[in-house]
Design a protein around this motif. Structure first.
Motif, short mmCIF file in Angstrom:
data_model
loop_
_atom_site.label_atom_id
_atom_site.label_comp_id
_atom_site.label_asym_id
_atom_site.label_seq_id
_atom_site.Cartn_x
_atom_site.Cartn_y
_atom_site.Cartn_z
N PRO A 209 13.40 -17.79 27.85
CA PRO A 209 12.75 -18.30 26.62
C PRO A 209 13.70 -18.42 25.43
O PRO A 209 13.39 -19.13 24.47
CB PRO A 209 11.66 -17.26 26.34
N TRP B 195 14.59 -22.04 24.48
CA TRP B 195 13.55 -22.97 24.06
C TRP B 195 13.83 -23.61 22.70
O TRP B 195 13.10 -24.50 22.27
CB TRP B 195 12.19 -22.29 24.03
N TYR C 266 11.48 -18.22 22.25
CA TYR C 266 10.28 -17.44 22.57
C TYR C 266 9.01 -18.02 21.95
O TYR C 266 8.03 -17.31 21.76
CB TYR C 266 10.48 -15.97 22.19
N LEU D 259 6.76 -21.63 22.60
CA LEU D 259 6.70 -22.84 23.42
C LEU D 259 6.16 -24.07 22.69
O LEU D 259 6.22 -25.16 23.24
CB LEU D 259 5.85 -22.59 24.66
N ILE E 274 3.48 -21.79 29.69
CA ILE E 274 4.19 -21.17 30.81
C ILE E 274 3.61 -21.76 32.10
O ILE E 274 2.40 -21.85 32.28
CB ILE E 274 3.98 -19.64 30.81
#
Length: 195
Positions: free
Chosen positions: A135, A138, A154, A156, A161
Motif C-alpha cells: 500500500p 499507492w 495506504y 485507495l 482491496i
C-alpha cells in the motif's frame, strides 16, 4: 510405495497446511486483483505490483505484465515483487519437501527439519513485509490515475482491496500457523520428527 511410519498427526497437519499455503499464495500472486476498480462496462480493472488489467472480467486472465522490472511503478512495488517471488519459491519448496517426506521413511533429521521450518518462517516474513509495503506504492501517479486523485499511501481512493490480495493474506496466515505447529511440536518431543 509411500510409507507413513515417520509421520504423526501434527506432521500430516503441517504438510496439509504447507501445501494449502503454497497454493493460495501462488494463486494470490499470479492474479492482478490486488486493487480493483469497477469499469464502466461492468467489468473490473485490476492492478498488482507487477500486472495491470484494464476492462477484464472479475478474474483477471490475459493481463499485461510490465515489460521490464524498471517499469514497475514504485520502488515499494519492486521490493514487493521480489519478496513475493522469493517467498512463493520458499513455500513451494517447503510444500514439495513435506509431500516427499510422506513417501520417504526417516527423511527428516534435525538439520533438515530446522532448514525447512526456517525456510517457511522466512517465507512468512517476506510475505508479511510485502503485504505491508504494497500500500505504500499507492501514491504513485499511475495508481492515482487508476484509483483517482484521492488515493495515496495506504489510501485507495476510488479503488478497493481485491480478492487476490485477501487470498495472499489468508495463505500467509496459513503458512504462519503451519510454521507455529512445527515449532510447538518440536518443543514437546524428545526425539525430533517433522514437524
Amino acid at each position: 510405495m509411500c510409507r507413513f511410519t515417520s509421520y504423526n498427526l501434527p506432521s500430516f497437519v503441517w504438510t496439509f497446511l504447507s501445501v494449502i499455503a503454497a497454493i493460495t499464495c501462488s494463486i494470490g500472486i499470479y492474479f492482478s486483483n490486488w486493487i480493483e476498480r469497477d469499469a464502466v462496462n461492468g467489468n473490473v480493472n485490476a492492478m498488482s505490483s507487477y500486472r495491470v488489467c484494464i476492462g477484464h472480467g472479475k478474474i483477471s486472465l490475459g493481463c499485461d505484465s510490465y515489460l521490464s522490472f524498471g517499469d514497475i511503478f514504485s520502488p515499494e512495488w519492486q521490493a514487493c515483487t521480489i519478496m513475493l517471488g522469493c517467498g512463493a519459491c520458499l513455500l513451494i519448496l517447503v510444500a514439495l519437501t513435506s509431500l516427499f517426506g510422506l513417501c520417504v521413511r526417516k527423511l527428516f533429521n534435525l538439520v533438515i527439519c530446522i532448514i525447512i521450518v526456517s525456510s517457511q518462517v522466512l517465507a512468512v516474513l517476506l510475505f508479511v513485509v510485502s503485504l505491508v509495503i504494497f500500500p505504500a506504492g499507492w501514491d504513485e501517479p499511475e495508481v492515482q490515475e487508476f484509483c483517482g486523485t484521492d488515493s495515496g499511501s495506504y489510501n485507495l481512493g476510488d479503488c478497493r482491496i481485491g480478492w487476490a490480495y485477501i487470498l495472499t493474506i489468508g495463505g500467509t496466515v496459513i503458512a504462519a500457523v503451519a510454521a507455529s505447529i512445527s515449532w510447538c511440536t518440536k518443543k514437546h518431543k524428545d526425539e525430533y520428527e517433522l514437524p
